[in-house]
Enzyme design. Structure first.
Site, PDB file in Angstrom:
ATOM      1  CE1 TYR A  40      -1.574  -4.099   4.207  1.00  0.00           C
ATOM      2  CE2 TYR A  40      -4.156  -3.800   3.621  1.00  0.00           C
ATOM      3  CZ  TYR A  40      -2.676  -3.434   3.661  1.00  0.00           C
ATOM      4  OH  TYR A  40      -2.976  -1.846   3.753  1.00  0.00           O
ATOM      5  CG  HIS A  98       1.040  -1.587  -1.569  1.00  0.00           C
ATOM      6  ND1 HIS A  98       0.545  -2.576  -0.934  1.00  0.00           N
ATOM      7  CD2 HIS A  98       0.607  -0.409  -0.388  1.00  0.00           C
ATOM      8  CE1 HIS A  98      -0.319  -2.530   0.914  1.00  0.00           C
ATOM      9  NE2 HIS A  98       0.000  -1.594   0.691  1.00  0.00           N
TER      10      HIS A  98
END
Length: 264
Positions: A40, A98
């Site tokens: 992010y 992730h």
């Protein structure tokens, strides 16, 4: 089972000062679970919010995720330390794989997560975007218990098999895109239920998540939406309303990259 604070606050798509402001507002509203990721590119902004808020660090459940390109053993360790530096903390509460793609190799990646936990850099480990088979493999390979499995989850993608298998292994399911990027607002069934409760369709969708055993949604938001999402904790749905929402499951993904594990 590790009980993650309900709900979490998602930060995907938040950047810079607006990210810091949103996280700070969420914490002041009552959220005690913040979710970020190397991918992010906002860990520093999240860290600033943790520093600026009056909420004590030990009262915040902080999660981040290792980028798929950083999943070789040494890279997991090196980049986790870098994440801690960006976040301005000595440890996170939860560290995820992730996506099980790119550098992911269960026999190499997962022992690195055990090592990071042994070093005290994370209290818990988790995985994200796994299939049932990959989740069960990770349970077998890891020495650490898996605290959470983060997946796309909303009324039109209910993922019952994954939620059930996770529950069997005492793994909590963390729901990203829990309001289908706002699309739930246009679903007639949710609008009808919302009208009956003087609520919004978004709040109804979140209340449905809150009522599922072992499921923790992490809605993101800004401004008034942050409080609106949090207040859905007070909304209780009837069994009939929950059955009507169950019938909405259509297996519709919003996040569906070609390289995802379920497409291989």
């Amino acid at each position: 089972m590790t009980r993650l604070p309900q709900p979490g606050f998602g930060t995907s798509g938040h950047e810079g000062e607006s990210c810091t402001e949103a996280v700070r507002t969420a914490l002041e509203t009552g959220y005690r679970h913040v979710d970020t990721a190397q991918m992010y590119d906002n860990e520093r902004a999240v860290g600033r919010a943790l520093e600026e808020t009056d909420v004590d660090r030990e009262d915040v459940f902080l999660a981040t995720k290792v980028h798929p390109s950083n999943l070789a053993y040494d890279d997991v360790i090196e980049t986790t330390e870098e994440s801690l530096e960006r976040l301005g903390v000595d440890a996170v509460d939860l560290l995820y794989v992730h996506w099980p793609v790119d550098a992911y190799d269960p026999e190499e990646t997962l022992p690195a997560f055990d090592e990071v936990r042994d070093r005290g850099w994370t209290r818990h480990v988790g995985v994200s975007n796994f299939t049932v088979d990959l989740l069960e493999e990770a349970v077998d390979v890891l020495e650490s218990p898996i605290a959470a499995h983060q997946i796309e989850l909303h009324p039109q993608l209910q993922q019952d098999d994954l939620v059930s298998v996770a529950r069997d292994h005492d793994v909590e399911t963390v729901a990203y895109c829990p309001i289908a990027q706002g699309d739930v607002a246009e679903i007639d069934v949710l609008r009808e239920i919302a009208d009956a409760h003087d609520a919004t369709p978004v709040q109804v969708a979140l209340a449905w998540h809150y009522g599922r055993d072992g499921v923790v949604p992490i809605p993101k938001g800004t401004g008034d939406h942050i409080r609106e999402n949090y207040e859905a904790l007070d909304l209780k749905l009837s069994d009939d309303e929950r059955r009507r929402i169950a019938d909405l499951d259509a297996g519709e993904r919003l996040i569906d990259p070609d390289r995802a594990a379920w497409n291989r």
